[in-house]
Design an enzyme around this catalytic site. Structure first.
Site, mmCIF file in Angstrom:
data_model
loop_
_atom_site.group_PDB
_atom_site.id
_atom_site.type_symbol
_atom_site.label_atom_id
_atom_site.label_comp_id
_atom_site.label_asym_id
_atom_site.label_seq_id
_atom_site.Cartn_x
_atom_site.Cartn_y
_atom_site.Cartn_z
ATOM 1 N N SER A 76 42.721 39.885 41.993
ATOM 2 C CA SER A 76 43.023 38.630 41.310
ATOM 3 C C SER A 76 41.995 37.538 41.573
ATOM 4 C CB SER A 76 44.412 38.133 41.719
ATOM 5 O OG SER A 76 44.497 37.952 43.122
ATOM 6 N N ASP A 238 51.040 28.259 42.797
ATOM 7 C CA ASP A 238 51.768 29.365 43.421
ATOM 8 C C ASP A 238 51.575 29.399 44.935
ATOM 9 O OD1 ASP A 238 49.289 30.562 43.948
ATOM 10 O OD2 ASP A 238 49.558 32.207 42.538
ATOM 11 N N HIS A 241 47.121 31.772 45.355
ATOM 12 C CA HIS A 241 45.788 31.913 44.770
ATOM 13 C C HIS A 241 45.065 30.564 44.771
ATOM 14 C CE1 HIS A 241 47.991 35.351 42.951
ATOM 15 N NE2 HIS A 241 46.843 35.963 43.173
#
Length: 273
Positions: A76, A238, A241
């Site tokens: 990611s 979040d 990240h």
């Protein structure tokens, strides 16, 4: 990386390796449930801004004359999850910076997929090698920590896949596993366990890459102090990240290594799309 999975994996690993008492194991399970509720799950499709970027910072365009080709592979972080807009994706930041430094168009192609482990790299490399890029950035390892992967097995796959890219003429830069200890939404002692695993993996990755003569960037060592000091500035909502500012920090440490491995003009012309 996959935020919710890390807490489950750390509970399992701590219980199986450390021989925790029932009370301690229950405490860790309780912490894992709390952390999962905080981290949550992604609710939107990942952003993508693949295409050609020009030295003046404009793009993406569909095409340009003989661009330098850049591929992003890994998890990611390489995909830029958490960035607020396409222009703040890590790949875009690197492509625009590389275009300016090389003074030539750069075509960005993202093969990275959120949630990928090192063991998912072979499929990404397969796709990248359909048209081998001139340069590639690989960032992977966080999900190896969350999935209880053996470090020795993980680094062997990384070495094999990087060597495949090299054999195709691609210059490679690897961002080693970030320090998951910066994620404050993971409660202690899970956070310390995550930090130890990620730092051990990063060291092992670097040793293997050194044997290949491949440039590596210690993302954990270089970025953790800023993320720990100013989490509100560098984390996405979040809390796991990076946001666009966090990716700008990462691009700042990756771009010099990427420029350092740039092929000569003659080699670039052979590898350009």
């Amino acid at each position: 990386m996959a935020g919710a999975r890390i807490v489950r994996a750390m509970v399992f690993t701590a219980g199986s390796v450390g021989g925790l008492s029932g009370a301690a194991y229950g405490l860790l399970n309780g912490q894992s449930r709390k952390a999962r509720s905080i981290i949550g799950r992604p609710k939107e499709l990942p952003l993508n801004a693949d295409g050609v970027y020009l030295p003046d910072g404009t793009g993406p365009f569909l095409d340009a004359e003989r661009p330098l080709t850049l591929a992003m592979l890994g998890d990611s972080l390489a995909a830029g999850i958490g960035a607020e807009s396409p222009d703040r994706l890590l790949g875009v930041l690197l492509a625009t910076g590389l275009a300016e430094e090389a003074d030539r168009p750069v075509r960005l192609t993202t093969h990275a997929i959120s949630g990928s482990k090192t063991f998912d790299l072979p499929a990404q490399v397969d796709r990248a090698l359909i048209n081998p890029p001139a340069v590639a950035v690989v960032i992977v390892g966080g999900n190896d920590v969350t999935s209880k992967s053996r470090i020795s097995s993980s680094v062997l796959v990384l070495r094999t896949e990087v060597a495949r890219l090299q054999a195709a003429g691609t210059r490679v830069v690897v961002g080693t596993c970030p320090d998951l200890g910066v994620v404050r939404s993971i409660p202690q002692p899970l956070r310390e366990l995550a930090s130890r695993f990620s730092r051990s993996l990063a060291r092992a990755q670097r040793r293997e890459l050194d044997r290949l003569g491949v440039g590596s960037v210690a993302l954990g060592e270089l970025l953790a102090p800023d993320f720990l000091l100013r989490p509100d500035q560098f984390f996405s909502p979040d809390r796991f990240h990076p946001n666009g500012s966090g990716y700008e920090l990462a691009a700042g440490v990756l771009l010099p290594a990427l420029c350092a491995v740039l092929p000569s003009p003659v080699q670039v012309s052979r590898l350009a799309a």
